[in-house]
Design a protein around this motif. Structure first.
Motif, PDB file in Angstrom:
ATOM      1  N   ALA A  45      54.277  51.666  93.946  1.00 45.15           N
ATOM      2  CA  ALA A  45      53.735  53.004  94.179  1.00 45.15           C
ATOM      3  C   ALA A  45      52.313  53.083  93.648  1.00 45.15           C
ATOM      4  CB  ALA A  45      54.609  54.052  93.491  1.00 45.15           C
ATOM      5  N   ARG A  46      51.489  53.844  94.329  1.00 47.86           N
ATOM      6  CA  ARG A  46      50.125  54.108  93.867  1.00 47.86           C
ATOM      7  C   ARG A  46      49.806  55.559  94.121  1.00 47.86           C
ATOM      8  NH1 ARG A  46      47.166  50.156  98.299  1.00 47.86           N
ATOM      9  NH2 ARG A  46      47.937  51.200 100.199  1.00 47.86           N
ATOM     10  N   GLN A  47      48.965  56.120  93.282  1.00 44.53           N
ATOM     11  CA  GLN A  47      48.631  57.532  93.394  1.00 44.53           C
ATOM     12  C   GLN A  47      47.777  57.775  94.623  1.00 44.53           C
ATOM     13  OE1 GLN A  47      46.875  58.520  89.631  1.00 44.53           O
ATOM     14  NE2 GLN A  47      48.852  58.771  88.632  1.00 44.53           N
ATOM     15  N   GLY A  48      48.205  58.754  95.415  1.00 43.98           N
ATOM     16  CA  GLY A  48      47.457  59.085  96.617  1.00 43.98           C
ATOM     17  C   GLY A  48      48.027  58.391  97.833  1.00 43.98           C
ATOM     18  N   ILE A  49      48.529  59.173  98.788  1.00 45.02           N
ATOM     19  CA  ILE A  49      49.162  58.557  99.957  1.00 45.02           C
ATOM     20  C   ILE A  49      48.142  57.880 100.865  1.00 45.02           C
ATOM     21  CG2 ILE A  49      51.138  60.119  99.924  1.00 45.02           C
ATOM     22  CD1 ILE A  49      49.833  61.634 102.245  1.00 45.02           C
ATOM     23  N   TYR A  50      46.849  58.210 100.684  1.00 49.60           N
ATOM     24  CA  TYR A  50      45.815  57.562 101.483  1.00 49.60           C
ATOM     25  C   TYR A  50      45.084  56.469 100.698  1.00 49.60           C
ATOM     26  CZ  TYR A  50      46.496  61.351 104.811  1.00 49.60           C
ATOM     27  OH  TYR A  50      47.041  62.223 105.705  1.00 49.60           O
ATOM     28  N   SER A  51      45.546  56.234  99.499  1.00 45.59           N
ATOM     29  CA  SER A  51      44.876  55.259  98.649  1.00 45.59           C
ATOM     30  C   SER A  51      45.013  53.844  99.191  1.00 45.59           C
ATOM     31  CB  SER A  51      45.466  55.312  97.228  1.00 45.59           C
ATOM     32  OG  SER A  51      44.935  54.264  96.435  1.00 45.59           O
ATOM     33  N   THR A  52      43.979  53.046  98.935  1.00 53.90           N
ATOM     34  CA  THR A  52      44.027  51.622  99.253  1.00 53.90           C
ATOM     35  C   THR A  52      43.788  50.793  97.987  1.00 53.90           C
ATOM     36  OG1 THR A  52      41.693  51.633  99.873  1.00 53.90           O
ATOM     37  CG2 THR A  52      43.295  51.942 101.649  1.00 53.90           C
ATOM     38  N   ARG A  53      43.890  51.464  96.845  1.00 48.47           N
ATOM     39  CA  ARG A  53      43.720  50.754  95.570  1.00 48.47           C
ATOM     40  C   ARG A  53      44.943  49.887  95.286  1.00 48.47           C
ATOM     41  NH1 ARG A  53      44.109  53.143  91.270  1.00 48.47           N
ATOM     42  NH2 ARG A  53      45.351  54.909  91.968  1.00 48.47           N
ATOM     43  N   ASN A  54      44.802  49.118  94.203  1.00 53.11           N
ATOM     44  CA  ASN A  54      45.963  48.345  93.767  1.00 53.11           C
ATOM     45  C   ASN A  54      47.093  49.293  93.377  1.00 53.11           C
ATOM     46  OD1 ASN A  54      44.616  45.933  94.099  1.00 53.11           O
ATOM     47  ND2 ASN A  54      43.964  45.813  91.962  1.00 53.11           N
ATOM     48  N   TYR A  55      48.313  48.786  93.503  1.00 49.70           N
ATOM     49  CA  TYR A  55      49.464  49.594  93.158  1.00 49.70           C
ATOM     50  C   TYR A  55      49.568  49.749  91.637  1.00 49.70           C
ATOM     51  CZ  TYR A  55      51.002  49.810  97.943  1.00 49.70           C
ATOM     52  OH  TYR A  55      51.068  50.100  99.284  1.00 49.70           O
ATOM     53  N   ASP A  56      49.994  50.943  91.231  1.00 46.93           N
ATOM     54  CA  ASP A  56      50.059  51.270  89.809  1.00 46.93           C
ATOM     55  C   ASP A  56      51.420  50.961  89.202  1.00 46.93           C
ATOM     56  OD1 ASP A  56      48.360  54.059  91.020  1.00 46.93           O
ATOM     57  OD2 ASP A  56      47.413  52.603  89.676  1.00 46.93           O
ATOM     58  N   TYR A  57      52.463  51.087  89.985  1.00 49.22           N
ATOM     59  CA  TYR A  57      53.822  50.970  89.462  1.00 49.22           C
ATOM     60  C   TYR A  57      54.647  50.032  90.337  1.00 49.22           C
ATOM     61  CZ  TYR A  57      52.175  55.265  87.331  1.00 49.22           C
ATOM     62  OH  TYR A  57      51.429  56.199  86.656  1.00 49.22           O
ATOM     63  N   TRP A  58      55.521  49.282  89.669  1.00 48.71           N
ATOM     64  CA  TRP A  58      56.347  48.296  90.359  1.00 48.71           C
ATOM     65  C   TRP A  58      57.797  48.412  89.901  1.00 48.71           C
ATOM     66  CZ3 TRP A  58      54.379  44.903  94.010  1.00 48.71           C
ATOM     67  CH2 TRP A  58      52.988  44.891  94.138  1.00 48.71           C
ATOM     68  N   GLY A  59      58.708  48.160  90.815  1.00 46.88           N
ATOM     69  CA  GLY A  59      60.112  48.080  90.455  1.00 46.88           C
ATOM     70  C   GLY A  59      60.441  46.707  89.902  1.00 46.88           C
TER      71      GLY A  59
END
Length: 119
Positions: free
Chosen positions: A96-110
């Motif tokens: 998951a990453r903040q912002g549904i339009y974001s193209t940044r690296n993902y912030d959270y992982w399962g």
């Protein structure tokens, strides 16, 4: 902080199907961009499907066979996997990453869920 918990992995014969689920904590799930990745033994992690706004991009290797969807009311993202192949064997992770339009690296992982495809 978002916590992600994958489920639905297992063993399946080639040609079969599995549906992975990723349940997210938090009240702002709908504002997060979600993605699925996988890592096979001895290989680097690769992207499987990523959502950017209303668009989902798929890796060429899964295009036409895998479908990512999300249910914001249930804080859950899914990966429907059909026509599974031996080469789909891997640990699958949602991210998951903040912002549904974001193209940044993902912030959270399962923590990942194992998918094993056999002949």
């Amino acid at each position: 902080q978002v916590q992600l918990v994958e489920s639905g992995g297992g063993s399946v014969q080639a040609g079969g199907s599995l549906r992975l689920s990723c349940a997210a904590s938090g009240r702002t799930f709908s504002s997060y961009g979600m993605g699925w990745f996988r890592q096979a033994p001895g290989k680097e992690r690769e992207f499987v499907a990523v959502g950017i706004g209303d668009i989902t991009r798929y890796a060429d290797s899964v295009k036409g066979r895998f479908t990512m969807s999300r249910d914001n009311a249930k804080n859950t993202v899914y990966l429907q996997m059909n026509s599974l192949k031996l080469e789909d064997t891997a640990v699958y992770y949602c991210a998951a990453r903040q912002g549904i339009y974001s193209t940044r690296n993902y912030d959270y992982w399962g923590q990942g869920t194992q998918v094993t495809v056999s002949s």
